[in-house]
Enzyme design. Structure first.
Site, PDB file in Angstrom:
ATOM      1  NE  ARG A  25      20.541 -31.868  16.962  1.00  0.00           N
ATOM      2  CZ  ARG A  25      20.298 -30.574  16.789  1.00  0.00           C
ATOM      3  NH1 ARG A  25      19.458 -29.941  17.616  1.00  0.00           N
ATOM      4  NH2 ARG A  25      20.900 -29.895  15.825  1.00  0.00           N
TER       5      ARG A  25
ATOM      6  CE  LYS B  65      14.479 -28.157  18.555  1.00  0.00           C
ATOM      7  NZ  LYS B  65      14.000 -29.424  17.972  1.00  0.00           N
TER       8      LYS B  65
HETATM    9  N1  LIG Z   1      17.049 -35.236  15.238  1.00  0.00           N
HETATM   10  C1  LIG Z   1      16.866 -33.895  15.361  1.00  0.00           C
HETATM   11  N2  LIG Z   1      17.672 -33.027  14.720  1.00  0.00           N
HETATM   12  C2  LIG Z   1      17.480 -31.688  14.844  1.00  0.00           C
HETATM   13  N3  LIG Z   1      18.281 -30.828  14.176  1.00  0.00           N
HETATM   14  C3  LIG Z   1      18.066 -29.481  14.298  1.00  0.00           C
HETATM   15  C4  LIG Z   1      17.052 -29.001  15.115  1.00  0.00           C
HETATM   16  C5  LIG Z   1      16.840 -27.536  15.235  1.00  0.00           C
HETATM   17  O1  LIG Z   1      17.471 -27.092  16.380  1.00  0.00           O
HETATM   18  P1  LIG Z   1      18.925 -26.413  16.334  1.00  0.00           P
HETATM   19  O2  LIG Z   1      18.778 -25.220  15.451  1.00  0.00           O
HETATM   20  O3  LIG Z   1      19.182 -26.107  17.746  1.00  0.00           O
HETATM   21  O4  LIG Z   1      19.877 -27.373  15.774  1.00  0.00           O
HETATM   22  N4  LIG Z   1      16.249 -29.832  15.808  1.00  0.00           N
HETATM   23  C6  LIG Z   1      16.442 -31.189  15.669  1.00  0.00           C
HETATM   24  C7  LIG Z   1      15.597 -32.138  16.342  1.00  0.00           C
HETATM   25  O5  LIG Z   1      14.642 -31.775  17.054  1.00  0.00           O
HETATM   26  N5  LIG Z   1      15.852 -33.464  16.164  1.00  0.00           N
END
Ligand SMILES: Nc1nc2ncc(COP(=O)(O)O)nc2c(=O)[nH]1
Length: 291
Positions: free
Chosen positions: A267, A226
């Protein structure tokens, strides 16, 4: 230093190793901030899902809508077309798949295709039918702190005390989920790093992990690649933000510290280093305390 390395709580029906779970990120989108477009074609996405599984991912998080600041929303049909074949193939191959969606119909169709969990970045706010669906389906649900869709969310990044406010607003969402009939033990929480949050807010939420854990629910931490990490690692000479693909070491460091604090799941786009790191946190936490 107190190191737990073991989740403060678990979700039923999912693996319960004595370490944080690692959720591999699989964005089937043209425009996600960190890997947009790489896995848009189903065959490529499915192949990448198998790569993440081979690296040891406990879960795969399949998403069809980019939530990066300013992103436009795909139609429901487009989101479904992106994720359904990928979920069906990976779940069919035995993977534990969560669907990263704010839409109840996408959740329903992917759960019917084999997804075992719903990861709703809106905490049920984007679609009033989501919580009733989750209640009826009886699947684990990740309730993330959120204030608005990507196009306008950063305008809502104002807090007197971000930790207390996020904990309070998450508590409200947990109450809404339970009022909709979702069994409390199926609920996990997530502070929503970068969603209506500045970098300072993100660091405060990470430092305030124990307050998040005080909600009594498993905590998911998703910092991988991020922007606040890009800013932390900016070139001291030029101020140039670190590229997204070069943030995996810092992402793993956040994941390990979260696991050390007791996070249920982290994640990550880079599964192997993250999994190695959370195993270190678990081994450290399991060691007998020094005398
Ligand atoms: N639970 C959860 N889901 C998510 N999905 C997408 C993204 C955006 O990041 P990405 O584009 O790397 O998927 N961030 C989150 C998050 O912080 N928490």
């Amino acid at each position: 230093m107190r190191v737990s390395g073991v989740p403060t709580a678990y979700l039923p029906g999912l693996p319960q190793p004595r370490r944080a779970l690692v959720m591999g990120v699989l964005n089937v989108t043209p425009d996600s901030f960190s890997d947009g477009g790489q896995w848009l074609e189903p065959d490529k996405a499915i192949a990448h899902g198998h790569e993440l599984l081979a690296e040891g991912a406990d879960l795969l998080d399949v998403g069809g809508e980019s939530t990066r600041p300013g992103a436009d929303r795909p139609s429901e049909e487009e989101e479904l077309a992106r994720v359904l074949p990928v979920v069906r193939a990976l779940a069919g191959a035995g993977a534990l798949v969560s669907v990263d969606t704010m839409r109840s119909r996408v959740a329903q169709e992917t759960v019917e295709a084999g997804a075992v969990m719903v990861n709703d970045v809106s905490g049920g706010l984007a679609d009033p039918r989501m919580l009733p669906f989750v209640a009826a389906a009886g699947v684990p649900y990740i309730c993330m702190h959120w204030r608005a869709h990507a196009a306008q969310m950063q305008r809502h990044a104002t807090y007197d005390d971000v930790v207390e406010t996020v904990v309070s607003e998450l508590s409200d969402r947990l109450a809404a989920a339970e009022a909709a009939g979702v069994a409390p033990e199926l609920l996990a929480v997530d502070p929503g790093l970068g969603f209506a949050k500045t970098g300072e807010h993100n660091w405060a939420l990470l430092a305030g992990f124990d307050r998040l854990a005080s909600l009594g629910r498993p905590v998911l931490i998703a910092a991988s690649r991020k922007t606040f990490l890009g800013n932390l690692l900016a070139d001291p000479e030029t101020g140039q933000r670190r590229r997204t693909v070069d943030r995996d070491d810092a992402s793993a460091a956040v994941a390990v510290l979260a696991a050390a604090a007791g996070a249920w799941c982290v994640r990550s786009h880079a599964v192997r280093p993250t999994l190695d790191g959370v195993k270190v946190a678990a081994a450290w936490g399991a060691a007998p305390a020094g005398h």
